[in-house]
Design an enzyme around this catalytic site. Structure first.
Site, short mmCIF file in Angstrom:
data_model
loop_
_atom_site.label_atom_id
_atom_site.label_comp_id
_atom_site.label_asym_id
_atom_site.label_seq_id
_atom_site.Cartn_x
_atom_site.Cartn_y
_atom_site.Cartn_z
NE ARG A 127 -13.84 2.04 5.81
CZ ARG A 127 -12.96 1.97 6.80
NH1 ARG A 127 -11.78 2.56 6.65
NH2 ARG A 127 -13.24 1.34 7.93
N GLY A 188 -22.30 -2.71 3.86
CA GLY A 188 -23.31 -3.57 4.45
C GLY A 188 -22.79 -4.96 4.75
CD1 TRP A 242 -16.78 -3.61 2.36
CD2 TRP A 242 -15.43 -2.21 3.46
NE1 TRP A 242 -15.82 -4.37 3.01
CE2 TRP A 242 -14.98 -3.53 3.68
CE3 TRP A 242 -14.74 -1.15 4.05
CZ2 TRP A 242 -13.87 -3.82 4.47
CZ3 TRP A 242 -13.63 -1.43 4.85
CH2 TRP A 242 -13.22 -2.76 5.05
CG ASN A 260 -16.99 -10.95 4.51
OD1 ASN A 260 -16.69 -9.79 4.78
ND2 ASN A 260 -18.06 -11.53 5.00
CG ASP A 303 -14.51 -10.38 8.20
OD1 ASP A 303 -15.02 -9.84 7.21
OD2 ASP A 303 -14.22 -9.74 9.24
CG ASP A 305 -13.67 -7.99 3.63
OD1 ASP A 305 -14.53 -8.88 3.73
OD2 ASP A 305 -13.68 -6.96 4.32
#
Length: 553
Positions: A127, A188, A242, A260, A303, A305
């Site tokens: 990304r 991760g 990420w 998260n 979740d 984020d």
């Protein structure tokens, strides 16, 4: 073939200079022959003033070359352009390509431990973009390394390890150069990592600093973790970095989002806020100093984020100029935040959502519905949205004040369950599945400050995982999981043009000029977990670059 078209197809690239400078990063967009940073500029606006290609002639847009990327693991990155050379990265290769002809100049395979693929959900992919600076190209590898290559030859200059892949650390996010420092995040999430962001000397690869995104006991923010009753919770707390960040050279602040908290099940974190998960951080590039933070979802148990990119803009708020950032969050709200101090200015939903009544502008915190309480009592709940966007770049046109995004309307059916800590393994504490709805998503044009929607175009087959690009030609470029690269009318959302590539388009497009001719380029190649789950049964893999220009009349 028309002689003019043939001419620019076969023209040799200009004399190549490889000592790319910091000033060229800061001024990206002023010289339209180059695209030196991810997002069409440090501000990640995904906007271009180019208008040779416009609504009146878009029907004449044709592919002038394509190039195989020899990869089946997905193309999620953006090409970089410098002095007639296109640089492309994916999980397995780094390429240098002649912009004019599509011919390979060099390619370098990525050397990584193949066993690392076992701890990633969707293979090796990138990304961001090929990061270039002072004659070097920087990129990550899936087995948790940052690599520097020579821009001229593709030969490796240095390679730096930043984590153990066996502990779930992975390299999928491209680094960035800010104030002369190479800044790198890590992946991760959903496993047992403790997140961080770090700075390197781009010449040597020496680590200059590391900023942990989950504080250790005694550090600022550590009071939001349960140290007495759960002393190890912070060690595996998540908050991965990420997705790429943005940079304001005047304020000298680098903005990066965090993932998260882990696990999702809040009982393993005592239901505490869990800083600095699900947040945006403003960091000094030279030192890693945390200047301010804003947490989108304290105690993120869904979740959601906070990793979505921060789009930087200068706007008028109540008649006064403000330096802001826009965040199109996975939780279904678009946020407007003062980027000098982290103060929340506005927050508006852009998809159907049922987890929050609203975002309190005074406290900055969401006012929750009863959904989380019901889930914590053991009930199976339906969460909307599962994800409001899918890690895609939105576009902001400063001339119109509109933000263009691709939304998802997917629902998560979920129940909190017990989870055992297994270092390097999955660590979520939830059973869940996805429930599709119709429409699956929308193309959306929205005023981020007021929340007013200018238009909203339903997507019935699949939602969109591609980034968006707005131009002064009145066009909005994006792509579909079914393989079409498309152009929409910025004023109405109406589709004006499309071209069918060989695989899914889930990458951000770019536009630029070469010898005065405007080009548009996008990568094609299905990859990433959500695109593969959605369209994997009907759309093949296979990476390629597609470059387009106007067919002369």
């Amino acid at each position: 073939m028309n002689k003019l078209l043939l001419g620019f197809l076969l023209s040799a690239c200009c004399s190549v200079v490889f000592a790319q400078t910091a000033e060229e990063l800061v001024s990206d967009g002023k010289n339209t022959e180059n695209v030196t940073t991810f997002g069409m500029g440090y501000d990640l606006k995904m906007y271009s003033p180019l208008k040779q290609i416009n609504k009146s002639n878009i029907r004449r847009l044709v592919p002038i070359w394509s190039f195989s990327l020899a990869n089946d693991m997905g193309e999620l990155s953006q090409p970089t352009i410098y002095n007639g050379v296109m640089y492309v990265v994916n999980g397995n290769w780094t390429f240098a390509i002649d912009v004019a002809t599509g011919r390979q100049i060099w390619r370098t395979p990525v050397s990584y431990d193949r066993a690392a693929l076992r701890v990633t959900t969707s293979g090796a992919y990138i990304r961001g973009a090929a990061t270039i600076y002072n004659g070097k190209l920087f990129r990550p590898s899936i087995d948790a390394h940052v690599i520097a290559l020579d821009m001229k030859t593709g030969k490796e200059i240095w390679k730096q390890k930043f984590g153990e892949w066996k502990e779930s650390y992975a390299g999928i996010v491209a680094p960035a150069i800010a104030n002369g420092v190479l800044i790198s995040g890590m992946a991760g999430g959903d496993r047992t990592v403790r997140g961080f962001i770090e700075g390197y000397d781009p010449d040597t690869g020496k680590r200059l600093w590391r900023r942990w995104t989950v504080p250790a006991p005694g550090e600022p923010g550590s009071e939001t973790w349960p140290h007495s009753e759960m002393p190890d919770a912070w060690k595996y707390g998540g908050a991965a970095t990420w997705q790429p960040g943005s940079y304001d050279p005047q304020l000298d602040l680098f903005y990066i989002g965090t993932g998260n908290a882990e696990p999702y099940n809040p009982k393993y974190r005592a239901g505490m806020d869990s800083l600095y998960a699900a947040s945006v951080l403003a960091i000094r590039p030279k030192t890693g100093e945390l200047v301010w933070h804003y947490q989108f979802v304290p105690n993120d148990s869904f979740d959601f984020d906070g990793t979505a990119e921060s789009i930087l803009a200068d706007i008028q708020v109540e008649g006064k100029p403000r330096k802001v950032l826009f965040n199109v969050n996975k939780n279904g709200f678009v946020y407007v935040i003062d980027r000098t101090n982290g103060q929340l200015i506005a927050a508006h939903p852009f998809v159907s959502q049922n987890w929050a009544k609203y975002i309190d502008l005074k406290t900055g915190r969401p006012v929750l519905t009863d959904l989380l309480d019901r889930a914590m009592k053991g009930e199976t709940v339906e969460l909307a949205p599962r994800l409001g966007t899918n890690a895609t770049l939105s576009a902001y046109n400063p001339r119109t004040g509109l933000l263009f995004l691709n939304s998802w309307e997917l629902i998560r059916v979920m129940k909190f369950v017990d989870v055992k800590l297994d270092v390097g393994g999955s660590y979520i504490g939830v059973d869940s599945s996805s429930k599709a709805v119709d429409p699956a998503g929308y193309h959306v044009a929205i005023n981020p400050l007021t929340g007013k929607t200018a238009w909203k175009i339903p997507l019935h087959d699949f939602a969109v995982s591609a980034g968006t690009l707005a131009t002064d030609g009145g066009l909005l470029f994006t792509g579909k999981l079914t393989g079409e690269f498309i152009a929409l009318d910025q004023d109405s959302g109406k589709q004006l043009w499309h071209f069918k590539t060989g695989s899914s388009v889930n990458a951000p497009p770019i536009t630029y000029t070469h010898k005065g001719v405007q080009y548009v380029t996008v990568l094609s190649g299905r990859g990433g977990s959500n695109p593969s789950r959605s369209a994997g049964a009907i759309i093949p893999t296979g990476g390629s670059v597609w470059t387009f220009a106007l067919m002369p009349e």
